[in-house]
Design a protein around this motif. Sequence first.
Motif, PDB file in Angstrom:
ATOM      1  N   GLY A  20     -34.072  -9.956 -62.735  1.00 56.23           N
ATOM      2  CA  GLY A  20     -34.937 -10.021 -63.909  1.00 56.23           C
ATOM      3  C   GLY A  20     -34.187  -9.985 -65.216  1.00 56.23           C
ATOM      4  O   GLY A  20     -34.789 -10.060 -66.288  1.00 56.23           O
ATOM      5  N   ASN A  30     -35.712 -14.350 -61.832  1.00 50.01           N
ATOM      6  CA  ASN A  30     -36.990 -13.937 -61.266  1.00 50.01           C
ATOM      7  C   ASN A  30     -38.177 -14.656 -61.886  1.00 50.01           C
ATOM      8  O   ASN A  30     -39.223 -14.812 -61.249  1.00 50.01           O
ATOM      9  N   SER A  35     -43.049 -15.119 -55.964  1.00 52.07           N
ATOM     10  CA  SER A  35     -42.950 -13.841 -55.246  1.00 52.07           C
ATOM     11  C   SER A  35     -43.476 -13.920 -53.825  1.00 52.07           C
ATOM     12  O   SER A  35     -43.110 -13.116 -52.970  1.00 52.07           O
ATOM     13  N   THR A 103     -37.269 -11.593 -56.987  1.00 44.36           N
ATOM     14  CA  THR A 103     -38.715 -11.516 -56.821  1.00 44.36           C
ATOM     15  C   THR A 103     -39.158 -11.817 -55.394  1.00 44.36           C
ATOM     16  O   THR A 103     -40.076 -11.193 -54.866  1.00 44.36           O
TER      17      THR A 103
END
Length: 267
Positions: A20, A30, A35, A103
Amino acid sequence: MVFSETANTTTKLRVVFDGGNGRPKNISLNEELASGPPLQNDLPSIITRWRCHKIAFTDDLEKMFRQVMVCDEHQKFQCILWRDDVRKNISIYKLRTVTYGTTSASYLAIRVLRQLARDENSEFPLASNIFLNDSYVDDITSGTDSITDTIELHQQLSNLSKRGGFNLRKWNSNSNELMNVIPPENRDNADAYKLKDENFVKALGLYWEISEDHLCFKLNFSFASTVTKGSMLSDAAKLFDPLGWLAPVTIVAKLCFNVCGKKILIS
């Protein structure tokens, strides 16, 4: 992607990647990754089933994410630029396995574990059911009502894990008989199942006192000289209580909050 170093009881040095992290005005890795749908089992349900067993145990999959290979065409998204000296040329490395801190890591690892359970269900039915229903990411928390069934379950879980290239370690149990059949290197602590004054291990965020076989909560309050609403809220939030066992106590702290005459709804 940047990384930091952390340690725990079994790993002296652990590299954690921060997917991130992004440079100013640039997007992070990310932000570009999907996800995936949530696959984690319901935590309160796992804990409730676990506490229904006469013989209980916990264990986890060693370096779970690092045992899952990323397909060749996607490895290019997990590159590291590295050099030992500013005077040397930059080397480029590709991470070939699922990387913790991205993620998609949890989804990919759990999805592989579920597929392994389905593929090997005919040979390891008991272990497959545990993988599908009593696992929370890399933690497995389950048990049975007889030592014979528990030992059989341990053997199936170990063999099923090996079939997928995983290793089950950090075993804890309230049964000495079960711990005696587990190799010392796979126990959480060689003496963890012996009676001691303080014999706590973490289990799904809670503290399990093995010798007495009950769950505990660890208090980590600041006890500042000046008590404020902010400090009370901070202390109340430190208690991890997924099943609401401490609600009769924590609700008192939550009811103390009132800003401008209006109640704050805290779920």
